[in-house]
Design a protein around this motif. Structure first.
Motif: not given
Length: 244
Positions: A190-194, A200-202
């Motif tokens: 949820n917190r990583t850009d795949p 990531n932004r969140p």
């Protein structure tokens, strides 16, 4: 293909649940048979009761496993079998004339494993099944009431009390560890850009909110650093986002 893979993975998880319950059921029915056999021998019951006990201890776990594995919804089928397990517990409590020690043990463990398998909802349904089966069998055989428990029966309750309780705790502990690992993996996703495997932004917004809250409470100096790289878009377009 992705949909089929998802369905296969879901089916595999459901069958894993069925296998886990099957192992516990085989262990439980065999261990339950020890105090039941002791009480039946003391009561001088006929061959029908002995046959039913043998079928419940040896044949029923295999039938439940086969039925659940072949069902379209293995988990729902296994829950139905768990209700029958509780009904069987109620029936044996009645057949034993409410012999105190095994009756209390069956009631406690039948409740505990239903909570472990399906939570309070399954436990409530299982309790209803147990009570109804108990009342039906108890009235059918003439309301026997012999609560005194012999020393032999009390000793034969020990293996079920210890072995089954420890096994249930081990299963619950393993499930808890698996859930914690899955939660950590989900949080990481949820917190990583795949695409680039970076926060990531969140995730940035979450950390920024925490730091801002910390600043409001502590009033210590805080800073936010922004970097602007010239022509960065051209790097992404030419070499890809991973390189960027």
């Amino acid at each position: 293909m992705a949909n089929y893979a998802t369905a296969d993975e879901r089916r595999a998880r459901e069958l894993q649940f069925v296998r886990r319950i099957h192992r516990m059921r085989m262990l439980g029915t065999v261990l339950c048979a020890l105090p039941i056999a002791s009480v039946l021998e003391e009561r001088g019951v006929g061959p029908v009761a002995w046959l039913l006990m043998a079928l419940n201890a040896l044949l029923w776990p295999q039938l439940a496993n086969l039925y659940s594995r072949r069902a379209r919804d293995p988990v729902a089928a296994q829950f139905r079998c768990l209700l029958l397990d509780s009904a069987a517990s109620g029936a044996w409590i009645a057949a034993m004339g409410l012999s105190a020690a095994p009756s209390a043990l069956f009631l406690t463990m039948a409740t505990a494993d239903k909570i472990a398998a399906g939570g309070w909802t399954l436990m409530r349904r299982a309790t209803v099944a147990m009570v109804l089966a108990f009342l039906a069998v108890w009235s059918l055989i003439g309301f026997p009431y012999q609560p005194l428990t012999s020393h032999r029966t009390l000793l034969l309750c020990g293996p079920f009390l210890f072995i089954y309780a420890v096994s249930l705790s081990l299963v619950t502990n393993r499930l808890g560890k698996r859930i914690r690992v899955q939660n950590r993996e989900l949080e990481h996703r949820n917190r990583t850009d795949p695409a680039v495997q970076m926060p990531n932004r969140p995730y940035f917004e979450s950390v920024a909110a925490q730091e801002l809250s910390h600043y409001h409470h502590s009033r210590r100096p805080a800073a936010l650093v922004l970097l602007d790289v010239d022509n960065f878009k051209s790097i992404n377009d030419r070499y890809g986002h991973v390189t960027g």
